[in-house]
Motif scaffolding. Structure first.
Motif, PDB file in Angstrom:
ATOM      1  N   ILE A  52       1.854   6.065 -14.759  1.00 52.07           N
ATOM      2  CA  ILE A  52       1.322   4.709 -14.634  1.00 52.07           C
ATOM      3  C   ILE A  52       1.021   4.449 -13.161  1.00 52.07           C
ATOM      4  CG2 ILE A  52       2.531   3.778 -16.638  1.00 52.07           C
ATOM      5  CD1 ILE A  52       4.576   2.553 -14.698  1.00 52.07           C
ATOM      6  N   VAL A  53       0.063   3.578 -12.889  1.00 47.48           N
ATOM      7  CA  VAL A  53      -0.253   3.198 -11.510  1.00 47.48           C
ATOM      8  C   VAL A  53      -0.211   1.683 -11.395  1.00 47.48           C
ATOM      9  CG1 VAL A  53      -1.645   5.219 -10.982  1.00 47.48           C
ATOM     10  CG2 VAL A  53      -2.735   3.216 -11.974  1.00 47.48           C
ATOM     11  N   ASP A  54       0.200   1.203 -10.239  1.00 55.25           N
ATOM     12  CA  ASP A  54       0.185  -0.230  -9.975  1.00 55.25           C
ATOM     13  C   ASP A  54       0.062  -0.443  -8.469  1.00 55.25           C
ATOM     14  OD1 ASP A  54       2.794  -0.104  -8.783  1.00 55.25           O
ATOM     15  OD2 ASP A  54       3.653  -0.109 -10.797  1.00 55.25           O
ATOM     16  N   LEU A  55       0.114  -1.692  -8.060  1.00 59.53           N
ATOM     17  CA  LEU A  55      -0.096  -2.043  -6.651  1.00 59.53           C
ATOM     18  C   LEU A  55       1.192  -2.518  -5.987  1.00 59.53           C
ATOM     19  CD1 LEU A  55      -3.466  -3.991  -7.014  1.00 59.53           C
ATOM     20  CD2 LEU A  55      -3.169  -1.630  -6.269  1.00 59.53           C
ATOM     21  N   ARG A  56       2.329  -2.034  -6.456  1.00 55.28           N
ATOM     22  CA  ARG A  56       3.604  -2.539  -5.944  1.00 55.28           C
ATOM     23  C   ARG A  56       3.778  -2.285  -4.443  1.00 55.28           C
ATOM     24  NH1 ARG A  56       7.638   1.160  -9.380  1.00 55.28           N
ATOM     25  NH2 ARG A  56       5.950   0.839 -10.874  1.00 55.28           N
ATOM     26  N   LEU A  57       3.147  -1.222  -3.908  1.00 58.33           N
ATOM     27  CA  LEU A  57       3.309  -0.895  -2.493  1.00 58.33           C
ATOM     28  C   LEU A  57       2.283  -1.575  -1.592  1.00 58.33           C
ATOM     29  CD1 LEU A  57       4.186   2.906  -2.742  1.00 58.33           C
ATOM     30  CD2 LEU A  57       5.718   1.024  -2.166  1.00 58.33           C
ATOM     31  N   VAL A  58       1.292  -2.217  -2.192  1.00 58.13           N
ATOM     32  CA  VAL A  58       0.280  -2.904  -1.381  1.00 58.13           C
ATOM     33  C   VAL A  58       0.892  -4.031  -0.533  1.00 58.13           C
ATOM     34  CG1 VAL A  58      -1.805  -4.333  -1.456  1.00 58.13           C
ATOM     35  CG2 VAL A  58      -1.656  -2.271  -2.847  1.00 58.13           C
ATOM     36  N   PRO A  59       1.831  -4.849  -1.057  1.00 60.90           N
ATOM     37  CA  PRO A  59       2.458  -5.865  -0.195  1.00 60.90           C
ATOM     38  C   PRO A  59       3.158  -5.281   1.028  1.00 60.90           C
ATOM     39  CG  PRO A  59       2.867  -6.393  -2.480  1.00 60.90           C
ATOM     40  CD  PRO A  59       2.251  -5.029  -2.466  1.00 60.90           C
ATOM     41  N   VAL A  60       3.693  -4.053   0.897  1.00 65.98           N
ATOM     42  CA  VAL A  60       4.298  -3.398   2.059  1.00 65.98           C
ATOM     43  C   VAL A  60       3.236  -3.154   3.127  1.00 65.98           C
ATOM     44  CG1 VAL A  60       5.481  -1.324   2.892  1.00 65.98           C
ATOM     45  CG2 VAL A  60       6.074  -2.290   0.664  1.00 65.98           C
ATOM     46  N   ILE A  61       2.083  -2.624   2.696  1.00 66.20           N
ATOM     47  CA  ILE A  61       0.983  -2.342   3.620  1.00 66.20           C
ATOM     48  C   ILE A  61       0.460  -3.639   4.253  1.00 66.20           C
ATOM     49  CG2 ILE A  61      -1.347  -1.393   3.815  1.00 66.20           C
ATOM     50  CD1 ILE A  61      -0.625   0.422   1.412  1.00 66.20           C
ATOM     51  N   ILE A  62       0.257  -4.656   3.416  1.00 64.90           N
ATOM     52  CA  ILE A  62      -0.280  -5.934   3.903  1.00 64.90           C
ATOM     53  C   ILE A  62       0.681  -6.588   4.890  1.00 64.90           C
ATOM     54  CG2 ILE A  62      -0.932  -8.268   3.224  1.00 64.90           C
ATOM     55  CD1 ILE A  62      -3.009  -6.129   2.536  1.00 64.90           C
ATOM     56  N   ASN A  63       1.959  -6.616   4.554  1.00 63.77           N
ATOM     57  CA  ASN A  63       2.947  -7.220   5.454  1.00 63.77           C
ATOM     58  C   ASN A  63       3.040  -6.457   6.772  1.00 63.77           C
ATOM     59  OD1 ASN A  63       3.767  -9.469   4.090  1.00 63.77           O
ATOM     60  ND2 ASN A  63       5.503  -8.519   3.094  1.00 63.77           N
ATOM     61  N   SER A  64       2.995  -5.136   6.691  1.00 69.21           N
ATOM     62  CA  SER A  64       3.070  -4.324   7.901  1.00 69.21           C
ATOM     63  C   SER A  64       1.867  -4.575   8.799  1.00 69.21           C
ATOM     64  CB  SER A  64       3.140  -2.841   7.522  1.00 69.21           C
ATOM     65  OG  SER A  64       3.343  -2.045   8.664  1.00 69.21           O
TER      66      SER A  64
END
Length: 346
Positions: A52-64
């Motif tokens: 499965i794929v999702d965007l759970r790690l995108v907030p990490v990238i955006i916050n960083s």
């Protein structure tokens, strides 16, 4: 959903999405990013029976990218804890270690990232997230094949680019709004607060529960129109700038001066005695006389008429202004009388 979440947070906190945000806001965005990630886990896309794929790690990238390593670290730790609590697969510990490594990497990257901006910084952050992710799912778990890996990477790239672009536009809109809001309160020529700021502050002072005695000075440059007509608008503008600068040099009235329009200025003071107000007015007159403007070797004399009123016998800012305006007119008449008498004697 993610972009809307950041937009809502910025509205509730009345802050901009900024790398230099206060610590409390960075902590808040870190926690919020973690919660967004947990929500995004429930919007996964099934590639096959296993992957499965999702965007759970995108907030990490955006916050960083927008806020720095600390918010990204907090977001990553929340994802790690959430994975441990809600995960029910045998590989839950491996993924938890992965998210912990990504979280720590964002803190370690900050000293390096400060030398980069824009696209380069985003690429570095993205690689610091996607490389350990791909390594984990292909080499350690050995559960994802080449096609699934490509899909995961593309999905993350698209999610990151779209969210980054939309939040960047939101950031620009916020900064433009703050800039124009600030400029709407400032007189462009002198840099002083304008009539709008005066009206707002005078209303605020009258509405305060512990209402102090409010003193209003209205100032008018004597013979300003002849100066404008005789020497030109550039000299008129220079006169206004020097007049404003001279007022701003006085510590007791600095930050309380407003340009109402034309050559009319106002000063709002609180909690001064009548004797102190009279002394302040005299000091202002003396300082204004020090303004030195030379045009073709000829000195232009600059002076000001002043009208003063206080809030003890009035019930509104309108009445306060009205009484000061009457005093200003009387003071101007006295100046004109003295000026013409002196001209006649000369």
């Amino acid at each position: 959903m993610l972009v809307f979440g950041y937009y809502l947070l910025s509205k509730l906190t009345k802050s901009t999405l900024d790398f230099d945000s206060p610590l409390r806001l960075k902590l808040l965005y870190g926690v919020a990013g973690g919660l967004f990630s947990l929500i995004l886990m429930n919007f996964s896309v099934l590639i096959d029976q296993i992957v499965i794929v999702d965007l759970r790690l995108v907030p990490v990238i955006i916050n960083s990218f927008f806020f720095g390593g600390l918010p990204a670290f907090i977001t990553g730790i929340i994802i790690t804890v959430g994975r441990l609590i809600f995960g029910n697969r045998t590989d839950v510990y491996i993924y938890s270690y992965l998210y912990a490594v990504i979280s720590i990497s964002q803190l370690l990257l900050m000293p390096v990232l400060k030398y980069y901006s824009g696209t380069k910084r985003l690429i570095i952050i993205f690689l610091s997230v996607i490389i350990p992710t791909v390594f984990t799912i292909t080499c350690i778990l050995d559960s994802v094949y080449f096609f699934e890996t490509i899909v995961i990477v593309i999905y993350m790239i698209l999610g990151t680019i779209i969210c980054h672009y939309l939040i960047l536009e939101l950031q620009r809109s916020q900064k433009n709004f703050i800039y124009f809001e600030k400029m709407s309160k400032i007189d462009f020529l002198t840099g002083l607060p304008n009539r709008f700021s005066y009206d707002k502050n005078s209303e605020r002072l009258f509405k305060s529960l512990d209402q102090p005695v409010v003193w209003l000075f209205l100032l008018d440059i004597n013979h300003f129109k002849p100066i404008n007509d005789t020497y030109g608008h550039d000299i008129g503008d220079l006169t206004l700038k020097l007049f404003s600068a001279k007022l701003n040099l006085q510590p007791y009235i600095k930050n309380h001066i407003y340009r109402l329009g034309g050559d009319e200025f106002a000063i709002l003071l609180t909690d001064y005695s009548k004797e102190e107000i009279v002394q302040i007015a005299e000091n202002i007159r003396k300082k204004i006389l020090e303004i030195d403007i030379q045009v073709e070797g000829q000195k232009i004399d600059i002076s000001a008429s002043i009208g003063i009123s206080n809030s003890q016998k009035v019930s509104s800012p309108v009445e306060l202004y009205k009484f000061a305006d009457i005093q200003l007119y009387e003071d101007k008449e006295k100046y004109r009388t003295a000026y013409y008498k002196n001209s006649t004697l000369n």
